[in-house]
Design a protein around this motif. Sequence first.
Motif, mmCIF file in Angstrom:
data_model
loop_
_atom_site.group_PDB
_atom_site.id
_atom_site.type_symbol
_atom_site.label_atom_id
_atom_site.label_comp_id
_atom_site.label_asym_id
_atom_site.label_seq_id
_atom_site.Cartn_x
_atom_site.Cartn_y
_atom_site.Cartn_z
ATOM 1 N N ASP A 110 18.127 6.207 -74.244
ATOM 2 C CA ASP A 110 17.932 4.781 -74.513
ATOM 3 C C ASP A 110 16.553 4.330 -74.049
ATOM 4 O O ASP A 110 15.870 3.538 -74.723
ATOM 5 C CB ASP A 110 19.025 3.956 -73.829
ATOM 6 N N GLU A 155 13.865 6.263 -73.792
ATOM 7 C CA GLU A 155 12.898 6.889 -74.704
ATOM 8 C C GLU A 155 12.803 6.087 -76.003
ATOM 9 O O GLU A 155 11.697 5.827 -76.512
ATOM 10 C CB GLU A 155 13.322 8.323 -74.979
ATOM 11 N N ALA A 156 13.933 5.674 -76.520
ATOM 12 C CA ALA A 156 13.954 4.904 -77.759
ATOM 13 C C ALA A 156 13.292 3.548 -77.571
ATOM 14 O O ALA A 156 12.602 3.045 -78.467
ATOM 15 C CB ALA A 156 15.391 4.726 -78.238
ATOM 16 N N ARG A 168 10.156 1.956 -79.597
ATOM 17 C CA ARG A 168 10.362 0.699 -80.305
ATOM 18 C C ARG A 168 9.352 -0.369 -79.881
ATOM 19 O O ARG A 168 8.877 -1.155 -80.706
ATOM 20 C CB ARG A 168 11.792 0.212 -80.044
ATOM 21 N N PRO A 181 11.723 10.478 -80.652
ATOM 22 C CA PRO A 181 11.127 9.386 -81.427
ATOM 23 C C PRO A 181 9.677 9.061 -81.053
ATOM 24 O O PRO A 181 8.971 8.435 -81.849
ATOM 25 C CB PRO A 181 12.044 8.203 -81.121
#
Length: 341
Positions: free
Chosen positions: A249, A251-252, A256, A280
């Motif tokens: 979470d 890392e995302a 983002r 990502p």
Amino acid sequence: MVETPDPLWDPDLPGDHELERLTTLLGRYRHVPGPLPTAPALRRRRSGRVLPGAAAAALVAGMAIVAAWLPWRLQWSEHRQWAVEVEADARTLPATLAVGQTLATAATQSATLQVARIGRMQVLPGTRVRLTDTRTGHHRLELLEGSIRARIWAPPGHFGIATGSSETVDLGCAFEMSRSPQGDGTLRVTSGWVMHRVEGQETLVPAGSTLDFSAERSGIPLASDAAAGFRTAVIRFDQAMAAGQRPPDAEARVAREATAADRFSLLTLLTRYPALASGPLYTRLATMFDSAPPPGHRAAWLHGDVQAMNLWWEQIPRPPKAWWLNWRDALDRAPAVPAAG
């Protein structure tokens, strides 16, 4: 900072022996005003027969001055003391700083150190610094606690500041640094580049970026105007990775929150932790370059392939190989000319 009279810029001031010798040698090239040219002479100048010769002579004179001045600026006798400039309320501070000596400013005091002849460093209130070494090509001091501002114009590596087990090495730039008694600190680069080293880890920090560090490690350089959400996400994710964790979470969220201005931060993260190329962050970073990565690039990165990493590193601005391109760092505050030695 205190404005210091400098005979390099004010010919009415007396210089040291070396400066007077150079002035005498170059005196033949000085401009001597003469009578105003007549109209025919002006026409001859316009024809291109006289002006090119004068321009060439001026260019040669300028190159001779630079060729003589630059080696003089970089030369410094081993263990020679640095000059200390103080404000009116700091007369208790020493006039010079010797190797092994500590300069400590009180809460209401500040001082300016002349870093040999290559730059100046402002020592802000409540700061302690110790000069550890000084000689041609190698000037080092330690920031024990407090805050400093340095502006250096010299080849990379000539100047460095130790903060406990870490070292910040100047690559020709201006920067600010603070450190707590516990060893935590912040580095902000305003011109050029610096290299921060700690426990074998090297981190490049470009102008417009800020780096937080501790006694054990350095963080990830972040744009000084990075969004608060991205800044927080990167700090937490980097700390988790250093502890051997990889929360998906977090890392995302970094991927983002990242914008094009955060490309350097993402590149540093992926270089420090090559395994992140499977997630990502690689995908987000790939969109920030003009062309798509070649086949096999992602797999090569995952294996720590240096060539794969350099493919992207070479597409971003890097420290100039010609350090003198940051010449404004020399003119902002020219160092006073100390006695020859």
